[in-house]
Design a protein around this motif. Structure first.
Motif, short mmCIF file in Angstrom:
data_model
loop_
_atom_site.label_atom_id
_atom_site.label_comp_id
_atom_site.label_asym_id
_atom_site.label_seq_id
_atom_site.Cartn_x
_atom_site.Cartn_y
_atom_site.Cartn_z
N UNK B 96 -22.31 5.27 16.67
CA UNK B 96 -22.49 6.73 16.94
C UNK B 96 -23.71 6.79 17.93
N UNK B 97 -23.21 7.83 19.04
CA UNK B 97 -24.07 7.91 20.15
C UNK B 97 -24.54 9.52 20.16
N UNK B 102 -29.07 9.86 24.22
CA UNK B 102 -28.28 8.80 25.06
C UNK B 102 -28.26 7.39 24.42
N UNK B 103 -28.72 7.38 23.11
CA UNK B 103 -28.84 6.04 22.21
C UNK B 103 -27.93 5.78 21.42
N UNK B 104 -27.60 4.70 21.20
CA UNK B 104 -26.48 4.35 20.14
C UNK B 104 -27.14 3.83 18.80
N UNK B 131 -24.70 13.32 14.26
CA UNK B 131 -24.25 12.08 14.71
C UNK B 131 -24.14 11.21 13.43
N UNK B 132 -25.31 11.13 12.64
CA UNK B 132 -25.32 10.13 11.50
C UNK B 132 -24.13 10.62 10.43
#
Lengths: 194, 194
Positions: B96-97, B102-104, B131-132
């Motif tokens: 997930x980004x 801007x981190x994966x 995102x999670x």
């Protein structure tokens, strides 16, 4: 065998290198009815201690600690393993070094949540060499709080952590103490407990 | 205001940058009696869903999920956020980004613990951009299991996560939805719920 030893014998998986996998019921998938039974047993074993807070460490200690807290009627604080952006303000930080892995880890608790008034039960899922536990104890002392007891689900009795903690005079209760494992036969031998 | 909104109003701390600190009762120190009330409320809101497993993500979702599981009488699985040495065998991995950072990040669950037979309630402490949560939903689908519902303690209603999930047709229940916060006054405004 007690209820947890029976469950380990039934669903634990023994691997080479003294690895015991209990991820189907303890530290990845979590059997909450089992945790409830463990919480009741911790309450029985620490019935004479005056406990007002449970301290654990992320991640796999949290579930066991929270269900145990239902039996003690106290809040839970979980220590973080590395600096987190959500932790601001003053923190207790214990640096613990692994003898075997030569790596350093930080155990972190906000100063807001431990004080000299706290009588702490430390709970974790596993005790082997005990580095995380040593960090938690260090933080409780730094806060001026009292370690009233230490409750562990599974202790690897053939590693040094448990012996050190008992030598230091702490009231340590491990629900299951593994004496030895046989990966070929898939069997686990437990230490006799009263 | 419901019980959780009242607690946030009382003990939550509003900071600049739309930061809401609830670490004194929700995600560092954990008020287990509050969690029990939250578990009962999740059970009420998902009373019509057929749920046989709760899925959450380390670390701060675990406590809420475990206490909720006492009300649903189901096991809990917690997803890990990065590859762990204790995870062997086949794993579901969702990458997930974060649009903003801007981190994966990887969300990881062992394939042993999710199957097409599973009817899953996803539980987490916070929903902001989601995102999670998107990673957890992705993993449930990959396993062929069913997302029966999503239970969140605190949703930031001014961020996009909740709207996206509702648009997609999921049964999402957030116990408290924050519409806006005023760091100068220290106040929190909640969305009206039935």
């Amino acid at each position: 065998m007690n209820f947890l030893e029976e469950r380990i014998a039934k669903d634990g998986v023994v691997k080479e290198g003294n690895v015991l996998k209990v991820d189907s019921f303890l530290n990845h998938q979590m059997d909450i009815e089992l945790f409830d039974e463990m919480g009741a047993e911790f309450k029985r074993r620490f019935a004479n201690e005056n406990i007002n807070k449970i301290l654990t460490i992320e991640a796999s200690g949290i579930g066991i600690a929270c269900i145990a807290a239902m039996h003690f009627h106290v809040p839970v604080v979980f220590a973080k393993k590395s600096q987190s952006v959500n932790l601001d303000g003053e923190m207790y930080v214990a640096e613990v070094e692994s003898f075997t892995h030569k790596c350093k880890n930080q155990v972190i608790v906000s100063k807001k949540f431990l004080s000299p008034d706290d009588h702490v039960l430390i709970i974790d899922d596993f005790l082997a060499n005990g580095y995380a536990l040593q960090g938690l104890i260090s933080i409780v002392h730094e806060a001026g709080a009292t370690v009233e007891g230490i409750g562990i689900a599974v202790e690897k009795g053939f590693q040094i952590g448990g012996q050190v903690i008992r030598n230091l005079g702490y009231h340590l209760e491990s629900l299951a103490i593994v004496e030895s494992m046989d990966p070929a036969a898939g069997t686990v031998n437990f230490r006799e407990q009263d």
